[in-house]
Structure formats: structure tokens, C-alpha cells
Design a protein around this motif. Sequence first.
Motif, PDB file in Angstrom:
ATOM      1  N   GLU A  73       0.830  -1.213   0.000  1.00 15.24           N
ATOM      2  CA  GLU A  73       0.000   0.000   0.000  1.00 15.24           C
ATOM      3  C   GLU A  73       0.857   1.251   0.000  1.00 15.24           C
ATOM      4  OE1 GLU A  73      -3.913  -1.733   2.424  1.00 15.24           O
ATOM      5  OE2 GLU A  73      -2.215  -0.879   3.514  1.00 15.24           O
ATOM      6  N   HIS A  80       1.751   6.314  -7.113  1.00 20.26           N
ATOM      7  CA  HIS A  80       0.699   7.231  -7.576  1.00 20.26           C
ATOM      8  C   HIS A  80       1.190   8.681  -7.496  1.00 20.26           C
ATOM      9  CE1 HIS A  80      -2.609   4.581  -8.458  1.00 20.26           C
ATOM     10  NE2 HIS A  80      -2.495   3.953  -7.304  1.00 20.26           N
ATOM     11  N   THR A 214      -2.858   2.052 -15.462  1.00 18.26           N
ATOM     12  CA  THR A 214      -3.712   0.864 -15.505  1.00 18.26           C
ATOM     13  C   THR A 214      -3.162  -0.233 -14.599  1.00 18.26           C
ATOM     14  OG1 THR A 214      -4.411   1.365 -17.776  1.00 18.26           O
ATOM     15  CG2 THR A 214      -4.687  -0.905 -17.009  1.00 18.26           C
ATOM     16  N   THR A 217      -3.675   0.729 -10.978  1.00 12.92           N
ATOM     17  CA  THR A 217      -5.078   0.538 -10.596  1.00 12.92           C
ATOM     18  C   THR A 217      -5.371  -0.939 -10.346  1.00 12.92           C
ATOM     19  OG1 THR A 217      -5.753   2.486 -11.875  1.00 12.92           O
ATOM     20  CG2 THR A 217      -7.460   0.877 -11.313  1.00 12.92           C
ATOM     21  N   GLU A 218      -4.818  -1.794 -11.195  1.00 11.75           N
ATOM     22  CA  GLU A 218      -5.007  -3.231 -11.009  1.00 11.75           C
ATOM     23  C   GLU A 218      -4.373  -3.694  -9.698  1.00 11.75           C
ATOM     24  OE1 GLU A 218      -3.926  -7.448 -13.317  1.00 11.75           O
ATOM     25  OE2 GLU A 218      -3.598  -5.512 -14.290  1.00 11.75           O
ATOM     26  N   ASP A 220      -3.843  -1.816  -7.111  1.00 11.23           N
ATOM     27  CA  ASP A 220      -4.682  -1.278  -6.029  1.00 11.23           C
ATOM     28  C   ASP A 220      -5.803  -2.250  -5.694  1.00 11.23           C
ATOM     29  OD1 ASP A 220      -3.305   1.082  -5.630  1.00 11.23           O
ATOM     30  OD2 ASP A 220      -4.492   2.223  -7.076  1.00 11.23           O
ATOM     31  N   GLY A 221      -6.444  -2.787  -6.745  1.00  8.03           N
ATOM     32  CA  GLY A 221      -7.527  -3.738  -6.523  1.00  8.03           C
ATOM     33  C   GLY A 221      -7.043  -5.008  -5.860  1.00  8.03           C
ATOM     34  N   GLN A 222      -5.881  -5.495  -6.296  1.00 12.30           N
ATOM     35  CA  GLN A 222      -5.338  -6.721  -5.707  1.00 12.30           C
ATOM     36  C   GLN A 222      -4.989  -6.503  -4.235  1.00 12.30           C
ATOM     37  OE1 GLN A 222      -2.058  -7.480  -8.319  1.00 12.30           O
ATOM     38  NE2 GLN A 222      -3.307  -8.466  -9.888  1.00 12.30           N
ATOM     39  N   THR A 223      -4.396  -5.354  -3.939  1.00 12.98           N
ATOM     40  CA  THR A 223      -4.028  -5.052  -2.557  1.00 12.98           C
ATOM     41  C   THR A 223      -5.267  -4.903  -1.686  1.00 12.98           C
ATOM     42  OG1 THR A 223      -2.042  -3.910  -3.343  1.00 12.98           O
ATOM     43  CG2 THR A 223      -2.731  -3.481  -1.091  1.00 12.98           C
ATOM     44  N   ALA A 224      -6.280  -4.232  -2.215  1.00 10.89           N
ATOM     45  CA  ALA A 224      -7.539  -4.077  -1.460  1.00 10.89           C
ATOM     46  C   ALA A 224      -8.183  -5.434  -1.221  1.00 10.89           C
ATOM     47  CB  ALA A 224      -8.495  -3.157  -2.219  1.00 10.89           C
ATOM     48  N   GLN A 225      -8.127  -6.308  -2.218  1.00  7.52           N
ATOM     49  CA  GLN A 225      -8.697  -7.653  -2.051  1.00  7.52           C
ATOM     50  C   GLN A 225      -7.946  -8.423  -0.977  1.00  7.52           C
ATOM     51  OE1 GLN A 225      -8.710  -9.976  -5.641  1.00  7.52           O
ATOM     52  NE2 GLN A 225      -9.505 -11.807  -4.655  1.00  7.52           N
TER      53      GLN A 225
END
Length: 276
Positions: A73, A80, A214, A217-218, A220-225
Motif C-alpha cells: 500500500e 501514484h 492501468t 489501478t489493477e 490497487d484492486g489486488q491489494t484491497a482484495q
Amino acid sequence: IEAPPIAQPVDGDGQPLPPEAGNEAMVQSVAAQLQVSREAAFALRRKAKQQRANAILLRGNLALADQHIAEAEAGLTTSHGHMEVRRESLAEADNAHAVSEQKAQTVASDAPGIEAEAGEAESESGPIASESSDSAAQAQANTPADPEGAEKSGETSGQMSSVAGDSASMDQASSATKARAIQLQADAAQAQAGNAQARASIEGAKGSADQIDTALTEMDGQTAQARGELEPLTGTPDAAEAEAQRLDDAAASADARVDTMARDLHDVQSRFVADM
């Protein structure tokens, strides 16, 4: 658990009597059952120990996973930030390049007209300058002999020489303007070629930035998951330790009951022997 020794009954004279096989078998059976209960309590303790070890291992693994996710994170936040700076730099480069393209286009559009005007002026000023120069030379060559005529001729010759000089300067300015317009067209063509290369580089950098965004962002989604999957597990070690404690308590309670029942069994057997 040690079973009470089998008692040999005797009569009043101390002579052996037939043993009470039923009672003795019952005593031995109770002792065997108590031993099973003792072993069951021991198994509970072993299970509690394993459960506690699993809780410690799980706690460590969860802490390590949390550390890795936190590092990811933080890294994504930094990336970013870098991309924001890069986007700002690309925007500034794009704006500056647009100004450069506009200037080159303006020069490319205006220079041919300037060249044409200068060429037209040069075509007019050239003959005038040549004629003025010839006239001034003739005036100087045809100076009258008498003083008054010579004086007037000198004045006329000076005026004509001045006109010839002005005409020559105008002709030179027209030629210089024409040459400058031609050079500006060449410079504009070179600038437009360079601008085309720079535009390709800027667009390539934008495309690369889009791909990086891109990918970020991908990630970010993996880390959030990963964070979402980890959160429900945070209480698991505490629950495992609580279960281990429950097993320990159950084993201790079972041991206490076995100890009490073993003492009672020995007491009963002792009284039985004493009453014979």
C-alpha cells in the motif's frame, strides 16, 4: 491409575474363603474406566498444546501478511504520487509543445508571403538603385567649368548621390528581408520536423503513463482484495487460543474428577478389606 489390590477374604479363623469375583471385577472395571478418562484428559491437553502452537504460528503469519500488504500500500501510494508529478510534467511539455507548433505553423504560413513581398520590393528597388547610381555618376562626371554652374552641379550631384544611397539601402533591405524569409521557411520546416518527433515522444510517454496507471489501478484492486481477505482472519488466533484454554480447562476438570473417583475407589476397597 493403579487399581486397588485384589483382597483375599478369610473366615474368623483366618481360613481363606472363596473370592467375591463379581465385586473384584467391578473394582477392576472402574479402575480401567478411570484410566481411559485419564488418557482422554491427557489427549485434550496435547490437543490444547497443538492448538496454542497453531495460534502462535497463525498470528505470526497474519502479522507478516499485514506487513507485506502495508508495504504494498505504501509503495502504491508513492507510485501514484510519482505518476501525478509525471502527468504534470507531461501536461507542461504538451502545452509548451503546442506553443512551439503554433509558432512554427505561423512562420511557415507567413514567411512565403514575406518572401514574395520582399522579392517584389527587391525587383522594384534594384532598378531604382541602379538608375540612381548611374545618374549620380553622370552628374559627378558632367561638372560645369564655371564656378556657379559647378556649385549647382555639386548640389544636384550630392542630392542624386543621397538618393542613390537610399535606393541602395532599400534594395539591400529588400534582399536581406527576402533572404531572411527564405531562412525562416527553412527553419520552420526544420522546427516542424522536430516538433513531429517531439510530439511522437510526448504521445509515447502519455501511452506509457496510461499503461502504468492501468497497472497501478489493477494492483490497487489486488491489494484491497488482500486486505479484505486478511481482515476477517485477524481474530482467528485469539479464537484458537481461547479454544486451547477451553481444552486445558476441560482436561483439568476431567483430571480432578478422575483423582476424586480414584481416591473413592481406593477408600471403598480399603474399607472392604478392613471389614473382612
